[in-house]
Design a protein around this motif. Structure first.
Motif, short mmCIF file in Angstrom:
data_model
loop_
_atom_site.label_atom_id
_atom_site.label_comp_id
_atom_site.label_asym_id
_atom_site.label_seq_id
_atom_site.Cartn_x
_atom_site.Cartn_y
_atom_site.Cartn_z
N ASP A 257 40.92 -46.21 63.84
CA ASP A 257 41.47 -45.77 62.81
C ASP A 257 42.83 -45.41 62.95
O ASP A 257 43.42 -44.64 62.26
CB ASP A 257 40.54 -44.61 62.15
N VAL A 258 43.48 -45.96 63.94
CA VAL A 258 44.94 -45.43 64.24
C VAL A 258 45.73 -45.92 63.12
O VAL A 258 46.55 -44.84 62.74
CB VAL A 258 45.35 -45.79 65.63
N ALA A 259 45.59 -46.89 62.65
CA ALA A 259 46.69 -47.26 61.69
C ALA A 259 46.20 -47.16 60.41
O ALA A 259 46.96 -47.07 59.55
CB ALA A 259 46.90 -48.79 61.83
N ALA A 260 44.93 -46.86 60.21
CA ALA A 260 44.42 -46.57 58.83
C ALA A 260 44.86 -45.37 58.19
O ALA A 260 45.03 -44.41 58.72
CB ALA A 260 42.92 -46.37 58.91
N GLU A 261 45.34 -45.77 56.71
CA GLU A 261 46.00 -44.40 56.13
C GLU A 261 44.80 -43.52 55.42
O GLU A 261 44.45 -43.81 54.24
CB GLU A 261 46.77 -45.10 54.91
N LEU A 262 44.20 -42.85 56.31
CA LEU A 262 43.37 -42.01 55.76
C LEU A 262 43.82 -40.63 55.05
O LEU A 262 44.98 -40.03 55.38
CB LEU A 262 42.62 -41.36 57.25
N ARG B 138 47.67 -40.81 55.43
CA ARG B 138 48.44 -40.79 56.70
C ARG B 138 47.85 -41.37 57.69
O ARG B 138 46.48 -41.46 58.16
CB ARG B 138 48.79 -39.35 57.36
N GLY B 139 48.53 -42.41 58.40
CA GLY B 139 48.02 -42.90 59.61
C GLY B 139 48.18 -41.76 60.64
O GLY B 139 48.80 -40.78 60.66
N ARG B 140 47.41 -42.13 62.12
CA ARG B 140 47.29 -41.38 62.82
C ARG B 140 48.88 -40.86 63.59
O ARG B 140 48.97 -39.56 63.72
CB ARG B 140 46.51 -41.94 64.26
N GLN B 141 49.81 -41.63 63.73
CA GLN B 141 51.04 -41.48 64.23
C GLN B 141 51.70 -40.46 63.25
O GLN B 141 52.38 -39.47 63.63
CB GLN B 141 51.70 -42.70 64.72
#
Length: 601
Positions: free
Chosen positions: A430-435, A288-291
């Motif tokens: 890492d806002v957009a990163a899919e972590l 999931r990204g942060r948003q």
């Protein structure tokens, strides 16, 4: 149905006490004299209601000593002297706090209850604390409420009870003693010659499950981006009236608070292992990204469970808690809890940076042990209230950072992580990163080993005496039997792993409470059910129809507390566990059952 006369009800009360609670019967005072009652009326300037006079002519209250009979939570009956002293005291307080705009008693809108203490009220019991701070009062004011009992409590507004008269109070009291029924919600018991009152607890057998409702709701999928507006066709002129748009320059809105999530860094493990240690629920694991994580964290699907995302930085795995969390948001902050940091740092070390309103802190935990020398803590005042016209008036500055000092401290402490630990982390990176991310099933709170060590009395029961006179093994067997009864009352024995654990305690066998084992997961799940039910009932919730009731919430709390009692029995000395188990018992007959359990060889 006719209501018995005051003296008839008192005769029934006396007979029951003499037969079942002779020690309490001995505390009844002799009748008050007519002259004493008349002197009290003159002193207070109030004519006593005939019901009160008749009651005082039966017994002038009780001797305020151990074993004195009470009217459940309303306390012991007042003597004539008690009535005079209490009424004078409460009138004095009322004179100090009475507002200036109280209506005259002749006004048709006058409300007798709109005063702190009316001149013609008499406190006829001494409350649960055996003093004038609460109890039953009797209105002796001529009018529609003449002779009506009311409830007084110094931290609440007075109110009239459902009883229309003192005769009704005494008749219900006599009925409760003779029939073992409730009086003011409590059940009378005769224990060792003394009248006691206890609460018979009930619970719904199958409470609605917030977690099941959340699973049915499903995680919300991100909305597709809105289609772009078509470009205007050149050369085409609009016909008819045209709307002229004028741009007006306005001051820029305040900048939103910076992105500063709670974050924990753990050396030498993978993000997947860190999520496991934090209590990730396997079926919620996904990138999931942060948003996306924040939107999911506040959806019904989350059921007020924490959402975390995990990644790597050099030799560290890190996790951030996402979405709104904190007391007012209904989601507990996780990354500052010592129980969580102890698990996260097992065999390694964990560094946590957290921000709670005015407080920002850095903590280092090494293999489960906090290192206070590396701890940092900064507190800052709130600054998002701006002055407005008028003296000492402020309003909340919407959109502004409420804790600019804390935000600056977070930035400084974050920079210090690079200096002290070689951790270079920028929350915006890492806002957009899919972590990899997941909801957590929060780990259980630590048991306070000292909380019950010195409890000497439970529900008017001499626990200290029991512990002192009972051999340890016999005491442990008896309390294990009480735990078995508690498990049945609260329905936790319907869970297979709990039923097995309770059976093992009865046989004196060890119970497996390994973290993330079946019993541990069951306890955490029930705790999460209780937490979610509480949040759903706190106010405007995220459920449109409110499928969880107060009764459901109460049932989950009772189950969670019963499971905590099981943990204490496994982890703590029997004396400490006994205090919790006996306190949680739902049947008012637990004393009789405990006596039988103690006789069992």
């Amino acid at each position: 149905m006719s209501i018995p006369a005051v003296e008839d009800s008192w005769a029934r009360i006396e007979a029951w006490l003499a037969r079942h609670a002779p020690a309490s019967h001995a505390r009844l005072r002799p009748p008050a004299s007519v002259s004493d009652i008349e002197a009290a009326e003159r002193t207070l300037g109030v004519g006593f209601h005939p019901d009160l006079k008749e009651s005082l002519r039966c017994h002038d209250g009780v001797d305020l000593q151990q074993g004195a009979p009470t009217l459940a939570y309303y306390g012991p009956p007042s003597s004539v002297a008690d009535i005079v002293d209490s009424t004078r005291f409460l009138r004095g307080i009322g004179a100090d706090v009475e507002p200036d705009d109280v209506l005259d008693e002749d006004d048709e809108d006058y409300d007798e209850l709109a005063t702190y203490w009316h001149h013609d009220w008499l406190l006829i019991t001494l409350g649960i604390g055996w003093q004038s701070s609460d109890g039953l009062f009797l209105s002796c004011r001529p009018g529609p409420n003449w002779g009506r009992p009311g409830r007084y409590f110094d931290e609440d507004i007075p109110s009239f009870t459902a009883w229309p008269s003192l005769r009704h109070v005494l008749a219900d009291y006599a009925d409760a003693l003779e029939n073992g029924t409730t009086f003011d919600g409590r059940t009378p018991l005769a224990v060792d010659g003394v009248l006691l009152w206890d609460d018979e607890k009930t619970t719904v057998p199958d409470p609605a499950s917030p977690l099941a409702l959340a699973a049915a709701a499903g995680e919300p999928e991100p909305e597709p981006p809105a289609p772009a507006e078509p470009d205007p066709v050149p050369g085409r002129k609009a016909e008819g009236q045209r709307l002229l748009m004028v741009r007006v320059r306005r001051s820029s809105p305040p900048a939103p608070p910076p992105m500063q999530p709670d974050v924990v860094f753990v050396a030498g493990i993978t993000p997947e292992e860190l999520l496991r240690r934090l209590g990730a629920i396997p079926e919620t694991l996904r990138p999931r990204g942060r948003q996306r994580a924040r939107e999911s964290a506040i959806a019904p699907w989350a059921a007020y469970r924490p959402m975390v995302r995990a990644g790597t930085l050099g030799g560290w795995a890190y996790a951030t808690q996402e979405g709104a969390y904190g007391t007012q948001d209904g989601v507990a902050a996780q990354l500052l809890r010592p129980e969580v940091l102890r698990r996260a740092s097992a065999g390694t070390r964990a560094v946590a940076l957290t921000k709670r309103g005015p407080e920002v802190s850095v903590t280092l935990t090494e293999d489960g042990v906090p290192n206070p020398e590396q701890a940092r803590r900064v507190e800052s005042p709130r600054e998002n209230h701006i002055p407005v016209v008028g003296p000492a008036q402020t309003v909340l500055g919407l959109g502004a950072d409420p804790w600019p000092g804390s935000s600056a401290a977070y930035t400084r402490l974050l920079a210090g992580l690079e200096r002290d630990f070689g951790i270079v982390y920028r929350p915006d990176d890492d806002v957009a990163a899919e972590l990899t991310s997941a909801l957590l099933l929060p780990v259980l709170d630590d048991i306070d080993e000292d909380a019950h060590q010195y409890v000497t009395e439970v529900r008017d029961f001499d626990l200290a005496g029991l512990v002192e006179r009972t051999p340890p093994q016999r005491l442990r067997r008896a309390i294990a039997a009480q735990l078995t009864r508690l498990a049945a009352e609260t329905r936790i024995d319907g869970y297979g792993e709990v039923a097995d654990a309770v059976a093992r305690t009865g046989r004196g066998e060890p119970v497996d409470l390994t973290p993330d084992g079946p019993l541990d997961l069951r306890m955490r799940t029930v705790a999460a059910e209780a937490w979610a039910a509480r949040q759903l009932l706190r106010g405007p919730g995220r459920w449109s129809e409110g499928p969880v009731t107060q009764e459901d919430f109460g049932a989950w709390v009772i189950r969670a507390e019963a499971l905590r009692a099981l943990r204490e029995f496994v982890r703590l000395p029997v004396r400490a566990a006994a205090a919790t188990i006996l306190h949680q018992r739902m049947s008012v007959f637990w004393r009789t059952e405990l006596a039988a359990d103690l006789r069992t060889p």
